[in-house]
Design an enzyme around this catalytic site. Structure first.
Site, mmCIF file in Angstrom:
data_model
loop_
_atom_site.group_PDB
_atom_site.id
_atom_site.type_symbol
_atom_site.label_atom_id
_atom_site.label_comp_id
_atom_site.label_asym_id
_atom_site.label_seq_id
_atom_site.Cartn_x
_atom_site.Cartn_y
_atom_site.Cartn_z
ATOM 1 N N THR A 160 -2.849 -54.469 21.174
ATOM 2 C CA THR A 160 -2.498 -54.703 22.568
ATOM 3 C C THR A 160 -3.324 -55.858 23.114
ATOM 4 O OG1 THR A 160 -2.020 -52.351 22.873
ATOM 5 C CG2 THR A 160 -2.403 -53.648 24.861
ATOM 6 N N SER A 195 -3.218 -60.271 24.672
ATOM 7 C CA SER A 195 -2.542 -61.570 24.576
ATOM 8 C C SER A 195 -2.394 -62.038 23.129
ATOM 9 C CB SER A 195 -3.303 -62.625 25.397
ATOM 10 O OG SER A 195 -4.664 -62.696 24.978
ATOM 11 N N ASP A 223 -4.942 -56.514 15.430
ATOM 12 C CA ASP A 223 -5.304 -56.514 16.843
ATOM 13 C C ASP A 223 -6.379 -57.561 17.093
ATOM 14 O OD1 ASP A 223 -5.262 -55.756 19.485
ATOM 15 O OD2 ASP A 223 -5.931 -53.701 19.153
ATOM 16 N N GLY A 224 -6.685 -57.771 18.356
ATOM 17 C CA GLY A 224 -7.780 -58.643 18.733
ATOM 18 C C GLY A 224 -9.053 -57.840 18.913
ATOM 19 N N GLY A 270 -9.250 -52.692 27.370
ATOM 20 C CA GLY A 270 -7.921 -52.352 27.865
ATOM 21 C C GLY A 270 -7.655 -50.860 27.932
ATOM 22 N N GLU A 281 -5.991 -46.807 19.459
ATOM 23 C CA GLU A 281 -6.384 -47.948 18.644
ATOM 24 C C GLU A 281 -7.227 -47.521 17.446
ATOM 25 O OE1 GLU A 281 -8.231 -50.974 20.969
ATOM 26 O OE2 GLU A 281 -6.412 -51.488 22.058
#
Length: 227
Positions: free
Chosen positions: A25, A27, A81-82, A97, A103
């Site tokens: 999740t 950008s 993911d980041g 987030g 996650e």
């Protein structure tokens, strides 16, 4: 093309036919979802995906990727993911987030966990730039906060952007954002939080990273671990 898009496309190119892929999740994750969907539609890449949040679920649905509910999974091939911070040992800070449980659940269920970042995410220690998100049971937050303060931590409950309420996770937990003494390393902090009753989950992802992909001057660099 910006650094986030470049590293996301690079990662999507390495996804193989038949994989079940967990979608992060944020950008950077959005760029990865777009790149994966492009391969799915234009190259016939055979994948199924599972999302870590409502946001990434909607993104995958809009782009026509075949979604599987997390309740139906036993394991995944890959989670992408980041991260908010990356330490030298590739420990991560995640969770700003507020999707910590889903996650980390997906990360631990995956054969591989690829992290997509730009160079601004690298730090000398976890918690260098951001407080550590700690998801707590609503009735336990004061007890947990008091215990963490006893070892020198500072912080409090996360408020909504408007400041008129508290952030509540999708399954009803509250979030403490806590800063710790710089002398505590990632392994020690991870064990401390894992062993504190009342904590549902926390943002230190220790020993879980398979690879970090980072875009530097238009080139993607890869760091792999033995996980």
């Amino acid at each position: 093309m910006n650094d986030k898009e470049l590293v996301a496309i690079h990662a999507a190119q390495q996804v193989k036919d038949g994989m079940c892929v967990g979608l992060g999740t944020g950008s950077t994750a959005n760029y990865f979802i777009e790149a994966l969907a492009k391969r799915y539609h234009e190259q016939g890449l055979q994948v199924t995906v599972v999302a870590s949040s409502v946001v990434s679920t909607i993104k995958a649905q809009q782009l026509g990727l075949p979604l599987v509910a997390i309740e139906h999974l036993k394991q995944l091939d890959l989670y992408v993911d980041g991260a908010d911070e990356v330490a030298p040992d590739l420990t991560l800070l995640k969770g700003r987030g507020a999707d910590l449980v889903r996650e980390k659940l997906l990360v631990q269920a995956s054969e591989q966990f690829w992290v997509l970042v730009d160079s601004s995410k690298f730090v000398s220690r976890i918690g260098e730039r951001f407080a550590i998100p700690i998801e707590v049971m609503p009735f336990a937050w004061q007890l947990v906060k008091h215990k963490l303060e006893a070892i020198g931590a500072t912080g409090g409950l996360r408020q909504t952007a408007s400041g008129d309420g508290l952030v509540v996770t999708s399954h009803g937990s509250l979030i403490l954002d806590m800063s710790f003494d710089s002398q505590l390393d990632s392994k020690t902090l991870n064990e401390l939080l894992n062993n504190t009753a009342g904590i549902v989950e926390h943002g230190i992802f220790y020993g879980l990273t398979s690879a970090v992909f980072c875009s530097v001057n238009g080139q993607v660099q890869e760091q792999w671990t033995s996980r």
